[in-house]
Design an enzyme around this catalytic site. Structure first.
Site, mmCIF file in Angstrom:
data_model
loop_
_atom_site.group_PDB
_atom_site.id
_atom_site.type_symbol
_atom_site.label_atom_id
_atom_site.label_comp_id
_atom_site.label_asym_id
_atom_site.label_seq_id
_atom_site.Cartn_x
_atom_site.Cartn_y
_atom_site.Cartn_z
ATOM 1 C CE LYS A 198 -4.089 -2.394 2.018
ATOM 2 N NZ LYS A 198 -4.724 -2.637 3.260
ATOM 3 C CD GLN A 245 -3.513 -4.167 6.575
ATOM 4 O OE1 GLN A 245 -3.645 -3.139 6.091
ATOM 5 N NE2 GLN A 245 -4.159 -5.533 6.056
ATOM 6 C CG ASP A 279 -9.532 0.906 5.459
ATOM 7 O OD1 ASP A 279 -9.516 0.288 4.552
ATOM 8 O OD2 ASP A 279 -8.946 0.623 6.479
#
Ligand code: GUN
Length: 301
Positions: free
Chosen positions: A53, A97, A120
């Site tokens: 990422k 994460q 997200d």
């Protein structure tokens, strides 16, 4: 044999379109989108995902900031870091994460992220927009799955879609997105009585169960489009490991009309949708018009 849906190639093209937009807004508005990626602990799979990422954000011309906390970090430490990132004008998107170590409750962490930086799309406000039809951030994996489906079908209206799995990250937002696209949506889960029967009705099957090769080829409706969200590492038998999805690919590919491979299907789409959400967040925070990616890509949801 089914068509193989090449998520890797689709994502690579989308990344180029994003990089062009990033370059444009830097020249025109003097803005560089910034993504902060936070990893708590040393889970090997999460390390790979977060590294990819941050690297891809940098490769598309964004600023990327990687923060690592030890596995025994306290909830307070993580909340303080998020607070700092919320206030940092160089950071437009924050990704923590998951999964987190068990001493840290995920709801408190998601709650702490500023809604405008929730790339997200996990906050209740963004999930709410998704259900009601507003303009919020859409979770990356379901967004990527939908792009692949729209690139194949165009209009999804009237399709019978089966989502297997009801997680907050994939299953629930995926079902909401498909409903928005006028699909007839079924969500199956561990209490579903007859999964093969549900599969037999599905024109579109999204597998997000987290169990290697769980979905059998003979369950799949002939000609169906199969999107495999699973990424499972299994023993390959020769002392090595390999990645497989939630679908028994070798059997399914003989029945389905189209199928995503693992790796190279949904995984690359998740990351590119994160980049897209970060670009969108930067534009919103600087009152810049929404990014336009050209006609080659289905409009982001
Ligand atoms: N872990 C697995 N998928 C995801 C994701 O899409 N976002 C975050 N933050 N963690 C994940």
């Amino acid at each position: 044999m089914a068509d193989i849906i090449d998520g890797k190639a689709f994502a690579a093209n989308l990344r180029i379109a994003i990089a062009l937009q990033v370059a444009d807004i830097r020249v025109i508005y003097g803005v560089t989108p910034g993504l902060a990626v936070v990893l708590v602990g040393d889970d090997p799979a999460s390390q790979v995902y977060t590294r990819n990422k941050t690297r891809q954000a940098r490769e598309t011309g964004m600023a990327s900031f990687e923060h690592r906390l030890p596995a025994n970090a306290s909830r307070q430490q993580l909340l303080e870091l998020i607070n700092r990132l919320n206030k940092d004008a160089q950071v437009n998107g924050i990704l923590v994460q998951l999964p987190l170590p068990k001493q840290i409750d995920v709801e408190a962490v998601i709650d702490a992220i500023h809604p405008a930086k929730d790339v997200d799309g996990f906050k209740p406000v963004n999930m709410g927009h998704l259900l009601i039809g507003g303009e919020g951030m859409v979770p990356c994996t379901p967004q990527g799955c939908l792009m692949l489906l729209k690139s194949r079908f165009g209009d999804l209206s009237g399709q019978h879609a089966l989502v297997i799995g009801r997680s907050n990250i994939v299953g629930k937002p995926m079902a909401a997105l498909l409903l928005r696209e006028n699909c007839t949506v079924t969500v199956a889960h561990s209490h579903t009585r007859d999964l093969p029967e549900e599969c037999a009705r599905a024109d579109i099957l999204i597998a997000a169960v987290g169990q290697p090769r769980f979905i059998q080829g003979e369950w799949i409706k002939p000609g169906a489009t199969v999107i495999d969200v699973g990424i499972n590492r299994i023993d390959a038998g020769d002392g090595k490991t390999r990645l497989v999805g939630d679908v028994d690919f070798e059997a399914a590919v003989k029945v389905a009309g189209a199928i995503t491979p693992v790796p190279g299907g949904v995984g690359p789409m998740t990351i590119v949708c994160l980049l897209l959400n970060t670009l969108t967040a930067a534009c919103q925070q600087h009152s810049i018009p929404a990014p336009s990616l050209g006609g080659a890509f289905p409009k982001a949801p």
